[in-house]
Design a protein around this motif. Structure first.
Motif, PDB file in Angstrom:
ATOM      1  N   LYS A 206      41.981  37.102  46.393  1.00  0.00           N
ATOM      2  CA  LYS A 206      43.174  36.509  45.787  1.00  0.00           C
ATOM      3  C   LYS A 206      43.575  35.234  46.521  1.00  0.00           C
ATOM      4  O   LYS A 206      43.453  35.149  47.737  1.00  0.00           O
ATOM      5  CB  LYS A 206      44.335  37.519  45.834  1.00  0.00           C
ATOM      6  CG  LYS A 206      45.629  37.018  45.216  1.00  0.00           C
ATOM      7  CD  LYS A 206      46.694  38.124  45.190  1.00  0.00           C
ATOM      8  CE  LYS A 206      47.186  38.472  46.571  1.00  0.00           C
ATOM      9  NZ  LYS A 206      48.357  39.379  46.550  1.00  0.00           N
ATOM     10  N   VAL A 207      44.057  34.261  45.754  1.00  0.00           N
ATOM     11  CA  VAL A 207      44.634  33.036  46.305  1.00  0.00           C
ATOM     12  C   VAL A 207      46.093  32.959  45.861  1.00  0.00           C
ATOM     13  O   VAL A 207      46.389  33.050  44.667  1.00  0.00           O
ATOM     14  CB  VAL A 207      43.873  31.778  45.841  1.00  0.00           C
ATOM     15  CG1 VAL A 207      44.615  30.518  46.273  1.00  0.00           C
ATOM     16  CG2 VAL A 207      42.447  31.775  46.391  1.00  0.00           C
ATOM     17  N   THR A 208      46.997  32.795  46.829  1.00  0.00           N
ATOM     18  CA  THR A 208      48.427  32.681  46.538  1.00  0.00           C
ATOM     19  C   THR A 208      48.900  31.276  46.859  1.00  0.00           C
ATOM     20  O   THR A 208      48.725  30.809  47.991  1.00  0.00           O
ATOM     21  CB  THR A 208      49.240  33.692  47.368  1.00  0.00           C
ATOM     22  OG1 THR A 208      48.798  35.020  47.059  1.00  0.00           O
ATOM     23  CG2 THR A 208      50.733  33.564  47.069  1.00  0.00           C
ATOM     24  N   CYS A 227      47.483  23.672  41.290  1.00  0.00           N
ATOM     25  CA  CYS A 227      46.754  24.865  41.749  1.00  0.00           C
ATOM     26  C   CYS A 227      46.501  25.828  40.590  1.00  0.00           C
ATOM     27  O   CYS A 227      45.413  26.399  40.454  1.00  0.00           O
ATOM     28  CB  CYS A 227      47.530  25.568  42.856  1.00  0.00           C
ATOM     29  SG  CYS A 227      47.560  24.690  44.437  1.00  0.00           S
ATOM     30  N   LYS A 228      47.518  25.997  39.741  1.00  0.00           N
ATOM     31  CA  LYS A 228      47.388  26.896  38.596  1.00  0.00           C
ATOM     32  C   LYS A 228      46.313  26.392  37.628  1.00  0.00           C
ATOM     33  O   LYS A 228      45.492  27.168  37.129  1.00  0.00           O
ATOM     34  CB  LYS A 228      48.737  27.008  37.884  1.00  0.00           C
ATOM     35  CG  LYS A 228      48.792  28.042  36.778  1.00  0.00           C
ATOM     36  CD  LYS A 228      50.167  28.041  36.109  1.00  0.00           C
ATOM     37  CE  LYS A 228      51.268  28.415  37.083  1.00  0.00           C
ATOM     38  NZ  LYS A 228      52.593  28.523  36.415  1.00  0.00           N
ATOM     39  N   ARG A 229      46.308  25.086  37.393  1.00  0.00           N
ATOM     40  CA  ARG A 229      45.317  24.509  36.469  1.00  0.00           C
ATOM     41  C   ARG A 229      43.902  24.645  37.026  1.00  0.00           C
ATOM     42  O   ARG A 229      42.959  24.987  36.287  1.00  0.00           O
ATOM     43  CB  ARG A 229      45.647  23.036  36.216  1.00  0.00           C
ATOM     44  CG  ARG A 229      44.598  22.302  35.373  1.00  0.00           C
ATOM     45  CD  ARG A 229      45.052  20.906  35.004  1.00  0.00           C
ATOM     46  NE  ARG A 229      45.453  20.128  36.158  1.00  0.00           N
ATOM     47  CZ  ARG A 229      44.590  19.489  36.966  1.00  0.00           C
ATOM     48  NH1 ARG A 229      43.279  19.572  36.743  1.00  0.00           N
ATOM     49  NH2 ARG A 229      45.036  18.779  37.984  1.00  0.00           N
ATOM     50  N   ILE A 230      43.727  24.384  38.320  1.00  0.00           N
ATOM     51  CA  ILE A 230      42.411  24.530  38.942  1.00  0.00           C
ATOM     52  C   ILE A 230      41.934  25.981  38.831  1.00  0.00           C
ATOM     53  O   ILE A 230      40.768  26.256  38.523  1.00  0.00           O
ATOM     54  CB  ILE A 230      42.462  24.095  40.420  1.00  0.00           C
ATOM     55  CG1 ILE A 230      42.728  22.589  40.544  1.00  0.00           C
ATOM     56  CG2 ILE A 230      41.172  24.467  41.148  1.00  0.00           C
ATOM     57  CD1 ILE A 230      41.649  21.701  39.985  1.00  0.00           C
ATOM     58  N   ALA A 231      42.848  26.925  39.055  1.00  0.00           N
ATOM     59  CA  ALA A 231      42.503  28.344  38.950  1.00  0.00           C
ATOM     60  C   ALA A 231      42.039  28.697  37.545  1.00  0.00           C
ATOM     61  O   ALA A 231      41.042  29.411  37.361  1.00  0.00           O
ATOM     62  CB  ALA A 231      43.706  29.200  39.347  1.00  0.00           C
ATOM     63  N   ALA A 236      38.106  30.390  36.650  1.00  0.00           N
ATOM     64  CA  ALA A 236      38.477  31.536  35.810  1.00  0.00           C
ATOM     65  C   ALA A 236      37.453  32.659  35.882  1.00  0.00           C
ATOM     66  O   ALA A 236      37.795  33.834  35.800  1.00  0.00           O
ATOM     67  CB  ALA A 236      38.671  31.079  34.363  1.00  0.00           C
ATOM     68  N   GLY A 237      36.183  32.322  36.029  1.00  0.00           N
ATOM     69  CA  GLY A 237      35.135  33.336  36.071  1.00  0.00           C
ATOM     70  C   GLY A 237      34.697  33.725  37.460  1.00  0.00           C
ATOM     71  O   GLY A 237      33.677  34.392  37.629  1.00  0.00           O
ATOM     72  N   SER A 238      35.437  33.320  38.463  1.00  0.00           N
ATOM     73  CA  SER A 238      35.009  33.559  39.843  1.00  0.00           C
ATOM     74  C   SER A 238      35.359  34.956  40.346  1.00  0.00           C
ATOM     75  O   SER A 238      34.844  35.399  41.378  1.00  0.00           O
ATOM     76  CB  SER A 238      35.659  32.528  40.768  1.00  0.00           C
ATOM     77  OG  SER A 238      37.067  32.714  40.815  1.00  0.00           O
ATOM     78  N   LYS A 241      41.642  36.327  41.944  1.00  0.00           N
ATOM     79  CA  LYS A 241      42.958  36.374  41.294  1.00  0.00           C
ATOM     80  C   LYS A 241      43.835  35.263  41.852  1.00  0.00           C
ATOM     81  O   LYS A 241      43.755  34.915  43.033  1.00  0.00           O
ATOM     82  CB  LYS A 241      43.606  37.733  41.564  1.00  0.00           C
ATOM     83  CG  LYS A 241      44.980  37.902  40.934  1.00  0.00           C
ATOM     84  CD  LYS A 241      45.595  39.252  41.289  1.00  0.00           C
ATOM     85  CE  LYS A 241      47.006  39.379  40.736  1.00  0.00           C
ATOM     86  NZ  LYS A 241      47.644  40.672  41.134  1.00  0.00           N
ATOM     87  N   PHE A 242      44.690  34.701  41.000  1.00  0.00           N
ATOM     88  CA  PHE A 242      45.621  33.662  41.436  1.00  0.00           C
ATOM     89  C   PHE A 242      47.056  34.096  41.163  1.00  0.00           C
ATOM     90  O   PHE A 242      47.361  34.637  40.096  1.00  0.00           O
ATOM     91  CB  PHE A 242      45.349  32.341  40.701  1.00  0.00           C
ATOM     92  CG  PHE A 242      46.364  31.264  41.010  1.00  0.00           C
ATOM     93  CD1 PHE A 242      46.294  30.541  42.185  1.00  0.00           C
ATOM     94  CD2 PHE A 242      47.403  30.995  40.115  1.00  0.00           C
ATOM     95  CE1 PHE A 242      47.241  29.568  42.479  1.00  0.00           C
ATOM     96  CE2 PHE A 242      48.343  30.016  40.402  1.00  0.00           C
ATOM     97  CZ  PHE A 242      48.264  29.296  41.586  1.00  0.00           C
ATOM     98  N   ASP A 243      47.924  33.900  42.161  1.00  0.00           N
ATOM     99  CA  ASP A 243      49.345  34.076  41.931  1.00  0.00           C
ATOM    100  C   ASP A 243      50.113  33.061  42.773  1.00  0.00           C
ATOM    101  O   ASP A 243      49.509  32.240  43.481  1.00  0.00           O
ATOM    102  CB  ASP A 243      49.802  35.513  42.199  1.00  0.00           C
ATOM    103  CG  ASP A 243      49.657  35.930  43.658  1.00  0.00           C
ATOM    104  OD1 ASP A 243      49.327  35.068  44.496  1.00  0.00           O
ATOM    105  OD2 ASP A 243      49.869  37.116  43.959  1.00  0.00           O
TER     106      ASP A 243
END
Length: 379
Positions: A206-208, A227-231, A236-238, A241-243
């Motif tokens: 996860k990346v926060t 950061c959200k757009r890059i995630a 997206a297929g990595s 999880k991003f929050d």
């Protein structure tokens, strides 16, 4: 034991349009462009050494003693730069030229005066001049040294070159000061990619993104949205999880339930604050190593940036943070065997608990701790 940092500075900048995981085998020394490789002459790597202020020379001596005993193929170019003396600009520039030649350095922390008449931070100047944009600090519970929270294991990825540390301040009217916080999409993109690349290579989940976009809607809003757009578009297929979390809530969550964090990416000032909280969670500034990466240069230093002036010259400093930072340097140079031996020996000494410095509740001196590590290294 801290997981080896296997992040390539060059890899962190590659276009991240892939959907599969990056191979873990690619190391930090794996720079494609020969011109960016660390300097190596006569079978030895030449590394710039800046011991820093306070306890800097004492803990740097520990590293040099261990390297000499193990015959590590590293030759030091040492510059005793100090932020506490006036007129040190020339020596600082010489150290910068050395870093540009060698591409890699080990440093302690340089004092930054608070007085308005004092010079700007030379620590910041190094990162900005060489564009060493990514700070990495891993906070992990130490075996055999229990703290308030167990099973802490998170990485702090800090943007190093802009934000509140841009150094753009002026007095527009007597008693009115304007301080500019600079945020750019390009630098937010590359630190976001670095964080995801780090997470993939180190089997993180996860990346926060840590921010204050509810108040600084443009500056931190840009960082968060980037950061959200890059995630969403590049990772997206990595499987990562991003929050996101507001920085004040993050600070509270860190001291109440730090196990929820994995990889954290944030702007400059928040990274400074969070790394200090993280160090306190696992044993203090004496045990947390750190490293900084740019496209061409790598600089290794303690993860928690304190000079330890109160114990300077007393032989009481804990050299663990700089010793472990030096093992990260060795991995960056591809010297895995020496890095693993020194790191495992250091962790063994800490775990046994027989030789601990005052900050860890013991009475051992810096020299005692160094000898204990050497005993393990040479066993």
């Amino acid at each position: 034991m801290l997981a080896p940092l296997r992040t390539s500075a060059a890899g962190a900048l590659r276009a991240a349009s892939r959907s599969q995981c990056v191979p873990v085998s690619r190391g930090m020394a794996s720079l494609v462009d020969e011109k960016r490789l660390p300097a190596k002459f006569g079978g030895k790597y030449t590394v710039t050494l800046i011991p820093g202020d306070g306890i800097g020379n004492e803990v740097a001596d520990s590293v040099k003693e261990i390297f000499d005993a193990l015959k590590v193929p590293v030759q030091w170019e040492q510059y005793d730069v100090s932020g506490e003396t006036t007129g040190g600009e020339e020596l600082f520039q010489q150290a910068m030229e050395s870093l540009k030649r060698n591409k890699v350095g080990l440093k302690g922390i340089l004092f930054t005066p608070i007085d308005q008449r004092g010079h700007n931070s030379w620590n910041v100047a190094m990162r900005q001049t060489l564009d060493i944009y990514a700070s990495v600090v891993v906070c992990k519970s130490l075996p055999g040294f229990p703290t308030r929270h167990a099973d802490v294991d998170f990485a702090i990825i800090r943007e190093n070159t802009e934000g509140e540390y841009s150094g753009l301040e002026h007095q527009s009217f007597p008693g009115v000061v304007e301080s500019l916080k600079v945020s750019t999409r390009a630098k937010a993109e590359r630190i976001a990619r670095f964080a995801f690349d780090f997470a993939i290579k180190n089997n993180r989940k996860k990346v926060t993104c840590v921010h204050k976009a509810n108040i600084m809607k443009l500056g931190d809003g840009l960082f968060l949205n980037t950061c959200k757009r890059i995630a969403e578009t590049e990772y997206a297929g990595s499987g990562i999880k991003f929050d996101s979390m507001i920085v004040d809530n993050c600070s509270m969550q860190l001291v109440s339930k730090p196990q929820q964090f994995d990889v954290m990416v944030m702007p400059n000032l928040y990274g400074n604050i969070v790394s200090n909280i993280g160090a306190a969670l696992v044993g203090g500034p004496g045990v947390v190593p750190g490293c900084n990466f740019g496209r061409e240069y790598a600089l290794f230093e303690p993860g928690c940036r304190h000079i330890g002036k109160d114990i300077m010259g007393t032989n009481k400093a804990n050299p663990t943070a700089l010793i472990l930072s030096s093992t990260m340097l060795l991995r960056h140079l591809g010297l895995e065997q020496q890095a693993n031996l020194i790191a495992s020996s250091t962790y063994d000494v800490l775990s046994e608990g027989k030789t601990r410095t005052a900050d860890m509740g013991g009475s051992a001196s810096t020299s005692d701790f160094t000898k204990a590590v050497l005993g393990k290294v040479l066993a």
